[in-house]
Design an enzyme around this catalytic site. Structure first.
Site, PDB file in Angstrom:
ATOM      1  N   ARG A 275       0.855  -1.178   0.000  1.00 56.31           N
ATOM      2  CA  ARG A 275       0.000   0.000   0.000  1.00 56.31           C
ATOM      3  C   ARG A 275       0.898   1.237   0.000  1.00 56.31           C
ATOM      4  NH1 ARG A 275      -5.374   0.332   0.647  1.00 56.31           N
ATOM      5  NH2 ARG A 275      -5.406  -1.875   1.183  1.00 56.31           N
ATOM      6  N   SER A 350      -9.083  -3.456 -10.741  1.00 59.65           N
ATOM      7  CA  SER A 350     -10.527  -3.336 -10.526  1.00 59.65           C
ATOM      8  C   SER A 350     -11.136  -2.895 -11.837  1.00 59.65           C
ATOM      9  CB  SER A 350     -10.843  -2.311  -9.432  1.00 59.65           C
ATOM     10  OG  SER A 350     -10.525  -2.821  -8.159  1.00 59.65           O
TER      11      SER A 350
END
Length: 428
Positions: A275, A350
């Site tokens: 992240r 995504s």
């Protein structure tokens, strides 16, 4: 955003959709404001008609040499009422516009209802590798091979930034060049290299604002934002435009760096490449006719999957549940690559269909040919997906292709982009 007429006529459906998303959004001010605005509009129409009629009577009186004072006085009173109501209508319009920007899209009927726990694995590809040694994490591999210097990146900027070095930097560049070539040469996308800074209107058009402003990097002296994804500048290429039906579908592919503060990610895994605040990504964006958008979504997912298949990284396709999809999406698939060193499935793409949600916010339309009227304008449907995102794909490659001695066999498909280099080994 949603059509106010749809909200007015389907309030119960919207409330149910918000519940499916796990949201408790009060719609009363929006519904009441819309009702009041329509009442004012009706009054304004009547007053404007009255004012026009008075103007005609005044004109007639003047032609007939009659005294129009009474009519003029009445018209002034009507004009004053119009001015007052127009001001009230303007204030209501602004209030409604601000509220409606906070209302998310309606989840598509085909997706699971519930939180992330209800996400559905649609299919998997490849089998996780069976190691005869304990696989290292990408962090250990990067340190062993001197591919990334996390500590100096932190010194230069701060935590969760990346400093690629030598063959590590070449591998990063090889990956996004390979992806761009794949999507433009084999999947029919046109390459775009957009600005990395966008204005507030662009961020609002794709749905990042106002909801996600705290997650964005904003310039102090200019109302500009570092892009969180190429979706923002690329979708806004057509903001305010009307396309011809013959132009559709439009496919764009863009490499950019992406910047996210990740303000809401406290407590999540942040070590290594899991992240980070800046990462590279190849984004795929589509503008299509409404009736084809769900077929286009499946093709979009296929395009992203092809990247992982050619890299030969095991992955799975996950259909997100209603409580896990993004604010703007109606339906979304995540692609998760397996990383054996950390023993996790990492989201690397995504792929979403926004239907006309973004197009309404950004006012992107097309002219459809019809038999009755000849042509009418409609909102396009927009889609986008990562094709795919780094740095997690980078981590998955290192962990899947590692040898027992800590060196890395590179995917064959990257050979032309690595100047023939096939193995990453420690520098002597």
């Amino acid at each position: 955003m949603l059509d106010i007429k749809f909200i007015r006529e389907n309030t119960d459906k919207l409330k149910s959709a918000l519940k499916d998303r796990g949201l408790n959004l009060d719609l009363s001010d929006l519904v009441a404001g819309d009702r009041k605005r329509r009442e004012i509009t009706t009054k304004l129409d009547a007053l404007r008609a009255e004012k026009n009629a008075a103007n005609q009577r005044i004109t007639k009186a003047l032609k007939e040499k009659k005294d129009p004072k009474a009519e003029i006085a009445a018209m002034k009173g009507t004009a004053a009422q119009i001015d007052k109501l127009e001001e009230e209508a303007g204030e209501l319009e602004e209030k409604i516009s601000q509220i409606i920007l906070t209302v998310p899209n309606i989840p598509h009927e085909s997706i699971p209802r519930g939180t992330a726990a209800a996400n559905k694995i649609v299919r998997s590809w490849g089998k996780p590798r069976a190691f005869d040694f304990k696989p290292l994490s990408h962090i250990e591999l990067c340190e062993h091979l001197d591919l990334i210097d996390f500590s100096r990146a932190s010194k230069i900027t701060g935590s969760n930034f990346i400093l690629f070095k030598g063959d590590g930097a070449r591998l990063e560049r090889a990956l996004y060049n390979f992806m761009l070539d794949l999507h433009t040469k084999e999947h029919g996308y046109t390459e775009i290299f957009p600005p990395f800074l966008v204005n507030r209107a662009s961020m609002t058009g794709t749905g990042q604002l106002p909801k996600l402003e705290e997650d964005m990097y904003r310039l102090k002296d200019d109302d500009l934002f570092l892009i969180p994804t190429a979706e923002v500048p690329v979708t806004n290429i057509f903001r305010g435009d009307i396309l011809d039906e013959g132009q559709l579908p439009v496919y764009f592919a863009a490499y950019t760096a992406c910047f996210r503060r990740e303000a809401g990610s406290y407590g999540k895994e942040t070590r290594g490449l899991m992240r980070v605040h800046q990462f590279d990504k190849v984004e795929l964006v589509k503008f299509v006719r409404p009736e084809t958008s769900y077929d286009e979504l499946e093709k979009l997912v296929d395009n992203a999957e092809k990247v992982l298949q050619l890299l030969r990284i095991p992955y799975r396709v996950v259909m997100l549940a209603s409580g896990d999809i993004s604010f703007s999406a109606a339906k979304c698939y995540d692609l998760e690559a397996y990383a054996p060193g950390v023993d996790k499935w990492l989201e690397v793409s995504s792929c979403s269909n926004f239907e006309d949600f973004q197009a309404r916010r950004a006012n992107i339309k097309y002219r459809r040919k019809t038999q009755d009227t000849g042509r009418r304008t409609e909102f396009v449907h927009t889609l986008n997906g990562s094709g795919v995102a780094l740095a997690r794909t980078y981590a998955a490659i290192l962990e899947n292709y590692q040898r027992a001695d800590g060196s890395i066999d590179l995917p064959e498909v990257l050979a032309p982009y690595m100047c023939g280099l096939k193995v990453l080994t420690p520098k002597k």
